[in-house]
Design an enzyme around this catalytic site. Sequence first.
Site, PDB file in Angstrom:
ATOM      1  N   LYS A 241       0.839  -1.205   0.000  1.00 52.21           N
ATOM      2  CA  LYS A 241       0.000   0.000   0.000  1.00 52.21           C
ATOM      3  C   LYS A 241       0.873   1.253   0.000  1.00 52.21           C
ATOM      4  O   LYS A 241       2.068   1.192   0.318  1.00 52.21           O
ATOM      5  CB  LYS A 241      -0.925  -0.023   1.218  1.00 52.21           C
TER       6      LYS A 241
ATOM      7  N   TYR B 264      13.714  30.604   7.805  1.00 57.16           N
ATOM      8  CA  TYR B 264      12.452  31.230   8.213  1.00 57.16           C
ATOM      9  C   TYR B 264      12.371  31.385   9.727  1.00 57.16           C
ATOM     10  O   TYR B 264      12.739  30.471  10.481  1.00 57.16           O
ATOM     11  CB  TYR B 264      11.269  30.355   7.786  1.00 57.16           C
TER      12      TYR B 264
HETATM   13  C1  LIG Z   1      -0.405  -1.832   6.803  1.00 55.38           C
HETATM   14  C2  LIG Z   1      -0.960  -3.133   7.188  1.00 55.38           C
HETATM   15  C3  LIG Z   1      -0.126  -4.255   7.304  1.00 55.38           C
HETATM   16  C4  LIG Z   1       1.369  -4.163   7.239  1.00 55.38           C
HETATM   17  O1  LIG Z   1       1.818  -3.656   8.471  1.00 55.38           O
HETATM   18  P1  LIG Z   1       3.372  -3.434   8.794  1.00 55.38           P
HETATM   19  O2  LIG Z   1       3.377  -2.976  10.200  1.00 55.38           O
HETATM   20  O3  LIG Z   1       3.840  -2.366   7.853  1.00 55.38           O
HETATM   21  O4  LIG Z   1       4.060  -4.719   8.576  1.00 55.38           O
HETATM   22  C5  LIG Z   1      -0.721  -5.492   7.554  1.00 55.38           C
HETATM   23  N1  LIG Z   1      -2.062  -5.594   7.687  1.00 55.38           N
HETATM   24  C6  LIG Z   1      -2.887  -4.534   7.612  1.00 55.38           C
HETATM   25  C7  LIG Z   1      -4.337  -4.723   7.796  1.00 55.38           C
HETATM   26  C8  LIG Z   1      -2.366  -3.271   7.375  1.00 55.38           C
HETATM   27  O5  LIG Z   1      -3.180  -2.218   7.317  1.00 55.38           O
END
Ligand SMILES: *Cc1c(COP(=O)(O)O)cnc(C)c1O
Length: 368
Positions: A25, A246
């Site tokens: 993702k 800034y």
């Molecule tokens: C993002 C996510 C993962 C992966 O988690 P990590 O901590 O990055 O390994 C697994 N399952 C679900 C449902 C997630 O949203």
Amino acid sequence: MGAVCSNYRLLRAQAPLAECAAVLKADAYGLGAEAVGEALAAQGCRLFFVAHLEEGIVLRAALPAAAQVFVLHGPVPGSEREFLRHNLVPVLNTPGQIDAWRALARSVGRALPAILQVDSGMARLGLTPVEVDALLERGDGLRGIALRYLMSHLACAEEQAHPMNAAQLARFTQLRSRFPAVPASLANSSGIFLGPRFHFDLLRPGAALYGIAPVAGAVNPMRPVVRLQAGVIQVREIEGGASVGYGARYRAPGRRRIATIAAGYADGWLRSLSGRGSAVIDGKKLPMVGTVSMDTCALDVTDLPAARVQPGTLVDLICADQPVDAVAAMAGTIGYEILTSLGSRYRRRYIGGAQNDETSAHEAATSV
Ligand SMILES: *Cc1c(COP(=O)(O)O)cnc(C)c1O
């Protein structure tokens, strides 16, 4: 990419009897979902997770036909047929999503695959135990839905002693007994390191693939994946009392040499790193000074020979001497947020192939 592949093999080896998916993702946590997906498919990874339908459509096209792509958010109302068109499998999180998927199965006249998510205590996504009761009581609630997995997600897995882990395991085990024939999945990256009782049938690592430490307070077993570099645009000498950036938040305590670096908060070099960040040149950690701008930040290079730092010189922002988790600690956040914030202005260079490449340690994301 050799490091991502090596991390995948290390995670998979933690649970030889389980399947090991990859979570891609947010464009593989900022590193490029298509490139990472292709490389991991060549390692034998067959199952991939994204969050959104649109991410799934892009990733699906880059993967071999045998790969399966699961969409964590499930279908937003009305998008169900898009899942079929693009051969994507939804994670069903709500009674409404289940109803819509069941209705679609009826209308196309065949069983449709899905993952069912249940909430074991995080209160984020998935059916509550009460909703599971209601679903099973009506008898035909899952008619036409071919459940691939029952899944849930851990809230505190990186803290191994946290009581939530045992509590969620107990609740998930109980919910799972209601679906005796369905394979199960609970562990994200950190969950894998909680031990075999958390492994079930499918692992879902994301962060650890990309080099983020899975266990708080322990040595990171993962290989570093990202090397992030940015170029020097200009170097100047300033007198004691002069300010930088800034808000004039930094005032030089004496004569200093300041390099302006081509990375700012729009590149994920977060504004919270103002006055706290550092960069590495020749293995030497140098302090950043002043407020981080949108496109630039300022580095105090007084301690290096003037000839070493010139316009065009590359400085390391994330590297073996300053891993992503260290940058996150300086910024007051987690490695996940650093990687997913990097943005699109870097030139990505992938080092090491999809094969068993143990030698190339880094992917380079370079901004010049
Ligand atoms: C993002 C996510 C993962 C992966 O988690 P990590 O901590 O990055 O390994 C697994 N399952 C679900 C449902 C997630 O949203």
